[in-house]
Every structure is written in structure tokens, then in C-alpha cells.
Design an enzyme around this catalytic site. Structure first.
Site, mmCIF file in Angstrom:
data_model
loop_
_atom_site.group_PDB
_atom_site.id
_atom_site.type_symbol
_atom_site.label_atom_id
_atom_site.label_comp_id
_atom_site.label_asym_id
_atom_site.label_seq_id
_atom_site.Cartn_x
_atom_site.Cartn_y
_atom_site.Cartn_z
ATOM 1 C CB SER A 102 -0.808 0.111 1.147
ATOM 2 O OG SER A 102 -0.126 -0.292 2.576
ATOM 3 C CG HIS B 18 -2.895 -0.690 -2.910
ATOM 4 N ND1 HIS B 18 -3.387 0.438 -2.699
ATOM 5 C CD2 HIS B 18 -3.011 -1.583 -1.751
ATOM 6 C CE1 HIS B 18 -3.380 0.542 -1.383
ATOM 7 N NE2 HIS B 18 -3.329 -0.599 -0.877
ATOM 8 C CD GLU C 258 -3.618 3.319 -5.246
ATOM 9 O OE1 GLU C 258 -3.257 4.378 -5.372
ATOM 10 O OE2 GLU C 258 -3.134 2.799 -4.152
ATOM 11 C CG ASN D 182 -2.633 4.021 1.821
ATOM 12 O OD1 ASN D 182 -3.474 3.972 2.667
ATOM 13 N ND2 ASN D 182 -2.452 2.832 1.377
#
Length: 281
Positions: A118, A139, A151, A189
Site C-alpha cells: 500500500s 494494490h 491501484e 494512501n
């Protein structure tokens, strides 16, 4: 591409294995902890029961999906026939680099090596292998069977064909792939963790209670879950690790983790998985 190997049978790993098996892929689920493997299969079966109850799958489909998942307690047999390996182990760069060196030696030469990281650099991970063009970020979001986003992160050496293959695979899983370049925290993130960190600072500074902060974000910003509860579900240790990656990688103080988060992790209060964090479970 038919044979998928998932490395790590924790929350993300068992969710990734579940989804690939649900969409017809043969899956090797690899974890050196035999107990963790057993728990993962129980979790997958329970999640399939919920899907069956909701009419997403039939009862007959549940057993077929489970039959496509083969547990393996050692890495070699688990990846020797893989077309795609998805690593979903702890969010620690040194541990991931060691795993990718092993995967590079054990997986077939044609296999794509993906990481569910992440926040950690895909370029750094790829450099630990002899096939950096075949290393990519994939991800998934938690819970994997429910969340649509994936992702797909391009490292400096990731080939265009590797990106295209992984994007197409994500679509086969009825996910929505979003292509992202390799930078600390990627998009999800890099945006989410500073929000969570700011909520922790608000609690740390006595601005409001945890319940009040989460209620403001749920009712005022239409978030399905408040940032402090979300942090508990992600794992406070994981949040701290990602914030450290952002802080070190981007070099600006705005990503420095709140002292309260550091203290909670040091005290072993990691959120839902340990029974307490910002809330008690």
C-alpha cells in the site's frame, strides 16, 4: 493466464485468493504458518456463505470456488506453476525484498510478480529481482471481495505489457483498475493517511472525542466509516508504517505520524485485530 499464487494468507491475502478463485482462476494460497492457512480457508468459506446468502453466488458455486484454492505451507511448490504471483505479506520493505528475491528464483520466468503493497516503492522491490520489467503493484482495497478499486502501480522498469496484463486481469475480476506511477503511498494512501493522521492529532490535542471526530466525518462528509474507526480496521501498525514511508519518502513534516499513534502501536494497541485501538472491540 490461469494459475495465480497468493503469498500471505492474512486479511488481504485470503481476500485476493477468494476473488481470483471466484472468477475461475486456479489459486495457490501460500503461507508458512499452517494455522494461518487453516484460518484463511475458514474465513473464505464464511465470506462465501455471506455472498450466497446475499444472492451473489449460488451454494453450488461456493464449493467450486473453494476447490480452486490449494493451500501450500512452502513457497517453492506454491509458485512453481504460477502465471501471476501476488505478494500480500507484512508492510515492511526488508521483508518484501527478501520475499521477492526468493520468488524471482522459484517462479517461472514468464510469471509476473505483483505486490499488494500500500505504500512501498515498486521500483525498489523490482530491483531485488532479475525481472524488473515483470514486477508491478496490484494494490487491492479491503475487504477485497467487496471493494472495486485496484491501484495498478508502474515501477520505473515495469513493462507496458505487464501493466496491460494486470489491468486486464483486474477487469476480469470486475474491479476498476486505476493506473498510478510509483511514488510513496501512491494515490490512495497519500490522500487517506494524512486525513487519518490529522484525525488522530485532533484527538491527541483534545479537540473532540474519537466518537465525535468520526461522527463529523460520517455525517458531514458522507464517509461510510470515520477515520479513527477506519484506522482501527486497517491496523494502527499498518497506518504507522505507511506514514513513516510517506514521511521518509516525501521528506516533508506534514506526513510525520502523530505521537498518539506511535504510543498506541508501542503499547500493542493495534486496533480491531488486538481488541483495542481508538475503540475497544
Amino acid at each position: 493466464m490461469q494459475q495465480i499464487s497468493v503469498i500471505g494468507s492474512g486479511t488481504m491475502g485470503n481476500g485476493i485468493a477468494h476473488v481470483f478463485a471466484q472468477y475461475g482462476f486456479q489459486v495457490s494460497l501460500v503461507d508458512t504458518d499452517a494455522g494461518a492457512l487453516e484460518r484463511a480457508l475458514v474465513t473464505i468459506a464464511g465470506n462465501l456463505d455471506r455472498q450466497s446468502g446475499a444472492g451473489v453466488i449460488t451454494g453450488a458455486a461456493k464449493q467450486a470456488i473453494l476447490d480452486r484454492i490449494s493451500p501450500h505451507a512452502s513457497l517453492g511448490p506454491g509458485v512453481r506453476e504460477a502465471d501471476l504471483v501476488v505478494e500480500a505479506i507484512t508492510e515492511n520493505e526488508a521483508v518484501k525484498l527478501r520475499a521477492f528475491r526468493q520468488l524471482d528464483q522459484l517462479a517461472p520466468q514468464h510469471a509476473i510478480l505483483a505486490t499488494n503493497t500500500s505504500s512501498i516503492s515498486i521500483t525498489h522491490i523490482a530491483a531485488a529481482t532479475q525481472r524488473p520489467d515483470k514486477v508491478v503493484g496490484m494494490h487491492f482495497m479491503n475487504p477485497v471481495p467487496v471493494m472495486k478499486l485496484v491501484e495498478v502501480i508502474r515501477g520505473k522498469a515495469t513493462a507496458g505489457s505487464t501493466m496491460q496484463t494486470v489491468v486486464a486481469l483486474a477487469r476480469q475480476l470486475e474491479k476498476v483498475p486505476v493506473e498510478v506511477n510509483d511514488t510513496p503511498g501512491f494515490v490512495a494512501n497519500r490522500v487517506l493517511m494524512p486525513m487519518i493522521n490529522e484525525a488522530i492529532f485532533a484527538l491527541h490535542e483534545g479537540v473532540a472525542t474519537a466518537e465525535s471526530i468520526d461522527t463529523v466525518m460520517k455525517l458531514g462528509m458522507a464517509h461510510p466509516m470515520g477515520p479513527l474507526q477506519l484506522a482501527d480496521f486497517i491496523g494502527l501498525d499498518v497506518c504507522l508504517s505507511i506514514l513513516n514511508v510517506l514521511h521518509e519518502g516525501l521528506g516533508t513534516p506534514k506526513y510525520a505520524p502523530c505521537p498518539l499513534l506511535v504510543d498506541l502501536v508501542a503499547a500493542g494497541k493495534l486496533g480491531k485485530k488486538t481488541g483495542s485501538g481508538f475503540y475497544n472491540y
